[in-house]
Each structure stands twice: as C-alpha cells, then as structure tokens.
Design a protein around this motif. Sequence first.
Motif, PDB file in Angstrom:
ATOM      1  N   TYR B  65       0.826  -1.206   0.000  1.00 41.60           N
ATOM      2  CA  TYR B  65       0.000   0.000   0.000  1.00 41.60           C
ATOM      3  C   TYR B  65       0.861   1.257   0.000  1.00 41.60           C
ATOM      4  CZ  TYR B  65      -3.441   3.420   1.495  1.00 41.60           C
ATOM      5  OH  TYR B  65      -4.248   4.517   1.563  1.00 41.60           O
ATOM      6  N   VAL B  66       0.547   2.179  -0.864  1.00 37.54           N
ATOM      7  CA  VAL B  66       1.156   3.506  -0.853  1.00 37.54           C
ATOM      8  C   VAL B  66       0.027   4.484  -0.551  1.00 37.54           C
ATOM      9  CG1 VAL B  66       2.386   5.228  -2.208  1.00 37.54           C
ATOM     10  CG2 VAL B  66       2.897   2.828  -2.532  1.00 37.54           C
ATOM     11  N   PRO B  67       0.088   5.223   0.588  1.00 31.65           N
ATOM     12  CA  PRO B  67      -1.053   6.036   1.009  1.00 31.65           C
ATOM     13  C   PRO B  67      -1.481   7.047  -0.039  1.00 31.65           C
ATOM     14  CG  PRO B  67       0.595   5.961   2.743  1.00 31.65           C
ATOM     15  CD  PRO B  67       1.203   5.315   1.542  1.00 31.65           C
ATOM     16  N   SER B  68      -2.790   7.255  -0.124  1.00 36.41           N
ATOM     17  CA  SER B  68      -3.271   8.368  -0.932  1.00 36.41           C
ATOM     18  C   SER B  68      -4.489   8.959  -0.232  1.00 36.41           C
ATOM     19  CB  SER B  68      -3.562   7.936  -2.357  1.00 36.41           C
ATOM     20  OG  SER B  68      -4.829   7.411  -2.459  1.00 36.41           O
ATOM     21  N   ARG B  69      -4.650  10.259  -0.370  1.00 36.66           N
ATOM     22  CA  ARG B  69      -5.597  11.044   0.410  1.00 36.66           C
ATOM     23  C   ARG B  69      -7.037  10.609   0.193  1.00 36.66           C
ATOM     24  NH1 ARG B  69      -6.436  16.695   2.442  1.00 36.66           N
ATOM     25  NH2 ARG B  69      -8.643  16.823   2.017  1.00 36.66           N
ATOM     26  N   GLY B  70      -7.794  10.556   1.291  1.00 39.75           N
ATOM     27  CA  GLY B  70      -9.223  10.299   1.183  1.00 39.75           C
ATOM     28  C   GLY B  70      -9.607   8.834   1.202  1.00 39.75           C
ATOM     29  N   GLU B  71      -8.640   7.932   1.224  1.00 34.55           N
ATOM     30  CA  GLU B  71      -8.985   6.512   1.202  1.00 34.55           C
ATOM     31  C   GLU B  71      -9.273   6.011   2.610  1.00 34.55           C
ATOM     32  OE1 GLU B  71      -6.728   4.785  -2.723  1.00 34.55           O
ATOM     33  OE2 GLU B  71      -5.714   4.615  -0.815  1.00 34.55           O
ATOM     34  N   ASN B  72     -10.196   5.062   2.710  1.00 32.71           N
ATOM     35  CA  ASN B  72     -10.476   4.435   4.001  1.00 32.71           C
ATOM     36  C   ASN B  72      -9.550   3.249   4.184  1.00 32.71           C
ATOM     37  OD1 ASN B  72     -12.466   6.230   4.508  1.00 32.71           O
ATOM     38  ND2 ASN B  72     -14.134   4.877   3.886  1.00 32.71           N
ATOM     39  N   VAL B  73      -8.890   3.192   5.338  1.00 29.49           N
ATOM     40  CA  VAL B  73      -7.924   2.122   5.566  1.00 29.49           C
ATOM     41  C   VAL B  73      -8.181   1.445   6.911  1.00 29.49           C
ATOM     42  CG1 VAL B  73      -6.097   3.149   4.178  1.00 29.49           C
ATOM     43  CG2 VAL B  73      -6.270   3.742   6.581  1.00 29.49           C
ATOM     44  N   ILE B  74      -7.647   0.237   7.050  1.00 30.54           N
ATOM     45  CA  ILE B  74      -7.698  -0.471   8.322  1.00 30.54           C
ATOM     46  C   ILE B  74      -6.290  -0.517   8.881  1.00 30.54           C
ATOM     47  CG2 ILE B  74      -8.057  -2.728   9.383  1.00 30.54           C
ATOM     48  CD1 ILE B  74     -10.378  -3.129   7.503  1.00 30.54           C
ATOM     49  N   GLY B  75      -6.130  -0.081  10.122  1.00 29.65           N
ATOM     50  CA  GLY B  75      -4.789  -0.043  10.710  1.00 29.65           C
ATOM     51  C   GLY B  75      -4.782  -0.630  12.101  1.00 29.65           C
ATOM     52  N   PHE B  76      -3.581  -0.996  12.568  1.00 33.28           N
ATOM     53  CA  PHE B  76      -3.410  -1.502  13.927  1.00 33.28           C
ATOM     54  C   PHE B  76      -2.639  -0.450  14.719  1.00 33.28           C
ATOM     55  CE2 PHE B  76      -2.622  -5.355  11.156  1.00 33.28           C
ATOM     56  CZ  PHE B  76      -3.956  -5.694  11.096  1.00 33.28           C
ATOM     57  N   VAL B  77      -3.109  -0.169  15.937  1.00 34.56           N
ATOM     58  CA  VAL B  77      -2.396   0.787  16.782  1.00 34.56           C
ATOM     59  C   VAL B  77      -1.135   0.103  17.298  1.00 34.56           C
ATOM     60  CG1 VAL B  77      -2.564   2.226  18.834  1.00 34.56           C
ATOM     61  CG2 VAL B  77      -4.578   1.842  17.434  1.00 34.56           C
ATOM     62  N   VAL B  78       0.026   0.699  17.040  1.00 32.68           N
ATOM     63  CA  VAL B  78       1.270   0.072  17.477  1.00 32.68           C
ATOM     64  C   VAL B  78       1.919   0.828  18.627  1.00 32.68           C
ATOM     65  CG1 VAL B  78       1.856  -1.153  15.363  1.00 32.68           C
ATOM     66  CG2 VAL B  78       2.487   1.231  15.575  1.00 32.68           C
ATOM     67  N   GLN B  79       1.554   2.094  18.808  1.00 34.27           N
ATOM     68  CA  GLN B  79       2.212   2.875  19.840  1.00 34.27           C
ATOM     69  C   GLN B  79       1.301   4.006  20.289  1.00 34.27           C
ATOM     70  OE1 GLN B  79       5.594   5.111  18.536  1.00 34.27           O
ATOM     71  NE2 GLN B  79       6.704   4.802  20.442  1.00 34.27           N
ATOM     72  N   LYS B  80       1.391   4.329  21.589  1.00 34.37           N
ATOM     73  CA  LYS B  80       0.654   5.465  22.124  1.00 34.37           C
ATOM     74  C   LYS B  80       1.710   6.395  22.667  1.00 34.37           C
ATOM     75  CE  LYS B  80      -3.393   5.015  24.919  1.00 34.37           C
ATOM     76  NZ  LYS B  80      -4.059   4.182  25.926  1.00 34.37           N
ATOM     77  N   SER B  81       1.848   7.588  22.085  1.00 39.09           N
ATOM     78  CA  SER B  81       2.877   8.464  22.644  1.00 39.09           C
ATOM     79  C   SER B  81       2.307   9.871  22.765  1.00 39.09           C
ATOM     80  CB  SER B  81       4.133   8.450  21.771  1.00 39.09           C
ATOM     81  OG  SER B  81       3.820   8.827  20.471  1.00 39.09           O
ATOM     82  N   GLY B  82       2.135  10.345  23.997  1.00 39.23           N
ATOM     83  CA  GLY B  82       1.619  11.684  24.236  1.00 39.23           C
ATOM     84  C   GLY B  82       0.237  11.839  23.648  1.00 39.23           C
ATOM     85  N   ASP B  83       0.084  12.775  22.735  1.00 37.73           N
ATOM     86  CA  ASP B  83      -1.252  13.039  22.222  1.00 37.73           C
ATOM     87  C   ASP B  83      -1.493  12.399  20.852  1.00 37.73           C
ATOM     88  OD1 ASP B  83       0.535  14.655  21.063  1.00 37.73           O
ATOM     89  OD2 ASP B  83      -0.528  16.543  21.407  1.00 37.73           O
ATOM     90  N   ILE B  84      -0.609  11.516  20.413  1.00 39.07           N
ATOM     91  CA  ILE B  84      -0.881  10.836  19.144  1.00 39.07           C
ATOM     92  C   ILE B  84      -0.753   9.313  19.289  1.00 39.07           C
ATOM     93  CG2 ILE B  84      -0.224  12.736  17.600  1.00 39.07           C
ATOM     94  CD1 ILE B  84       2.428  11.047  17.182  1.00 39.07           C
ATOM     95  N   PHE B  85      -1.452   8.645  18.394  1.00 39.88           N
ATOM     96  CA  PHE B  85      -1.284   7.200  18.262  1.00 39.88           C
ATOM     97  C   PHE B  85      -0.510   6.951  16.983  1.00 39.88           C
ATOM     98  CE2 PHE B  85      -5.536   7.763  20.190  1.00 39.88           C
ATOM     99  CZ  PHE B  85      -5.263   7.188  21.415  1.00 39.88           C
ATOM    100  N   ARG B  86       0.336   5.913  16.995  1.00 42.98           N
ATOM    101  CA  ARG B  86       0.961   5.485  15.740  1.00 42.98           C
ATOM    102  C   ARG B  86       0.210   4.249  15.260  1.00 42.98           C
ATOM    103  NH1 ARG B  86       4.563   8.739  14.311  1.00 42.98           N
ATOM    104  NH2 ARG B  86       5.857   9.742  15.873  1.00 42.98           N
TER     105      ARG B  86
END
Lengths: 221, 236
Positions: B65-86
């Motif tokens: 997958y190469v990201p492109s704007r506006g697409e719906n994706v399924i992701g797994f949360v791998v990290q929680k750091s401060g006010d963002i999730f990776r």
Amino acid sequence: MGAEEQNIKEFKLKPMKCELNFLSKSDGSAILSQGETVALASVNGPLDVKMQSQSIEKSTLEVLFCSKGGKPSVGDRYKENIIRQTCETAILSSLYPRTAITITIQELEDYGGFLSCCLNTACLALVNSGVAMRHVFAAVSCALDDRGNILLEPTQQQLETARATMNFVFDSRQKSLVTSFTEGAFSEDTYKEALARCRSASDLVFSFYRDIVTKYSKVIG
Amino acid sequence: MKVEVDDVVLPGDFSEEIDTAGEKGKVILGPGLRKEIDKVYITKAGVLRKRAPNTFWVDSYQKRYVPSRGENVIGFVVQKSGDIFRVDVGSSCPATLSYLSFENATKKNRPEVQVGDVLYAKMLVASKDMEPEIVCVDSHGKKGRLGVLNEGFVFKCSLNLVRKILNPSCPLLESIKNEWPFELAAGMNGRIWIKANTMRETIAVGNAILASEYLSDDEIKNMCTNIASILAGHVS
C-alpha cells in the motif's frame, strides 16, 4: 552449425517460461526460465528503513543475490552491483523518498546466460510488484566463439569454449543501452555487431513481457 | 511503444490520446501515469483505462500500500505516545492519529484506544514527503462508520481484490449479504475486517472473498450459492 546460424538470423532466443506472483508473501515476485537457466526474484517495498541508509530524496535499492550453494562470494557481489545499477535506472525512486526497495534473487539452475536471466527476472518481479518505473528493461547475452561467430543466448558448452561473452541490457523506450557487461577479448566492430544483434533480439524479450502481463491482466478485473 | 485505451501497457509506454486530450483541455492523470517534459508516460504494468471526458489511469496489480488522500484504511495501533497514536496501515511508515480526531473527543475526554486495537480510519494527509495522517471523524466531526473495530477477524489480501469487491458491479457482496448476517469493513490498504455470528460463518465470508480474486462474475455467483448451501447443510 547450419541450424545455429539460422537461429541467429531469425533472432531466436531460448524458450522463456514465466510465472508471476510465485511467492505469496512478497510484494512482487517472478520465476523465469530461459532454456534451462532458471532464476527466482522477489521484490519487497517501498519499506521502512533505518536512518543511516535512507535517502531524503529517493528510495534506496538493495539487491541480494543467493547462489545455489548459499555461500556468498565476490562474484555474487559483483552481480548484485550490476543488477542494482540496472534496476536503479528503471525505477522511479524519487516517488518513494526515505524508503527502501529490496530485490532478492535466488539462483535455481545455471546453464549459461545466468546474468541476463537474473536481470529479466528482476524486471518481471518489479513489474509485478507495482513499483513505478521509468521503463522496463531486457537483457540479452551473446558469446563469441573461436571462429569469430556471434552466438546469441549461448549454451553451457558454447560458453566454455567461447573467446568472449557479452551481456547487454536495453530500455523499452528508445532501445538504448542501459548496461553492458563483457568478458574476454574482441574487436570494436565485433562489439558493435553484437550490440546491434542483441538490440534486435531484445524486441522478443519485450514482447514476451507484454504477453505475460496480458495473461495476468485478464484475471485481474 | 504507442498504446491505446484498454490496451495492456508496460512502464515506458505512451498514449497519444492523452497528449492530444491535454492540448485541448485539462486531463486528470490517475495512478500509473506520469507527466514528463515531452509526453505522458506509463509507469505501471496493467490496463490503461479512461473515463469520459478526460480521466486516465492504469489498472495494475499491487500488494504494497502507498497512502493516498481520502482513502479508508484499516490499521493496527502500534504505539501510544503523548497526544498521538501510531497506526500501522501497511505503508512504509506508520500513520499518525491524533487523539482529538475522534467523535466527541476533547482534551479531558480521551478516546479509549489501546495498543493493538484495529481501527477503520480515513487518510487525511498522504504525501510522499510527509508522514501519513489518519482521522476517525469526517469534516462534520461525526464518526460515521469510522473508529475502533471490536472483535471480528482481519486478513490481508491484494489491493486489487479490495477494489474488486468494492466495485458496485461485483456480485460477491450482493450475493452473500442475503445468505447469512455479517459485518464487513474493507480498507483500501489491502486489509479486510469481517465479523459474523459464528466462527464457521466468519471463515465462510473470508474464504468467499479470497476465492473471488481470480473468478469471473458468474463463477462468483455460483461459488456463493455453493458456500451458502454447505453452511446451511451443516448448521441444520
């Protein structure tokens, strides 16, 4: 001998057979046999890569070559370098900055013309992976026997007695030379003639690529 | 080589139709096409497509997958750091997700998202030079269908398969949705989440989707009735 000369005139290459998407887990893969020579290539990427090897303006290309014995040798490193430089000209790496693309090539059978088989397999694997490319490329090898005849796609026996071997890679846009890799002694005229013959023979490889892609695009709706 | 619309194309080919259309008016170039100084060249192997008036793209096979704007994706949360999730979305670099981009989330009212959760999100920023950013709300601040996906089963497939089953003309979802109840979320990054009442039904949905990759529309319909009858036979 007569039959072989006929072959050269008609630019007949060894029969090519190919399967794309041969490996289920890699992003793109291809297995290609040219005559009895067989190579398997897998492409992964664009992937995340550690800081020291990433480039901010383009993607890093990494080529790994595994020989049948599994022992790495200096000759293999040399082949990796040739393949890497050839693929770098073809891939539009500026579209994937700070990433890496890895090409892994496994030798399966080597009965002559292995380097050109590797290059063609790598190209097919890249085509299968969907990485953006400037052009596709086709590698053609030839040998010079002791009587000075140019043999296209030499066999193992012909290679053993050959005075020189040459490998040429052409791009698909203008059929211009991308890579030239030669061994042995030959005159300039012979080189030019070999180059011209290989260039015409590269058309067969390109049309083979198109056939393969046609076959696979029918099932993908 | 010169090619026409609906031809099989290889990287390095060009189409005069695009160039002549470009002289007359605006042309939209989709994936697999690239403008260079003299011409528009093809960069991916596949089939050249056109939609009137002036949109061109290449239908190609891809797994990464190469990201492109506006697409719906399924992701797994791998990290929680401060006010963002990776969030791992399958691209070269994990996407970021602000904790404020959930419905009704405020600085005091944090969303309940744990490491390892599966998310259905929309690509907000997707540029080759920047980290991708995803959100779980639309522009009105509503979550719609986005958010954490609870329970269920996620599997990977090629990007083409997702496009194929989401195509309104594909009979797969039409034929199995009436056979037994299930929920499905398809991410354009080649991940599909499914949830059905029983394990057997979940496996049946998954197998039906994976098997439809190389089947024609009629074969898909046949396969769906087969699966449905097998499922019904064993349940009763």
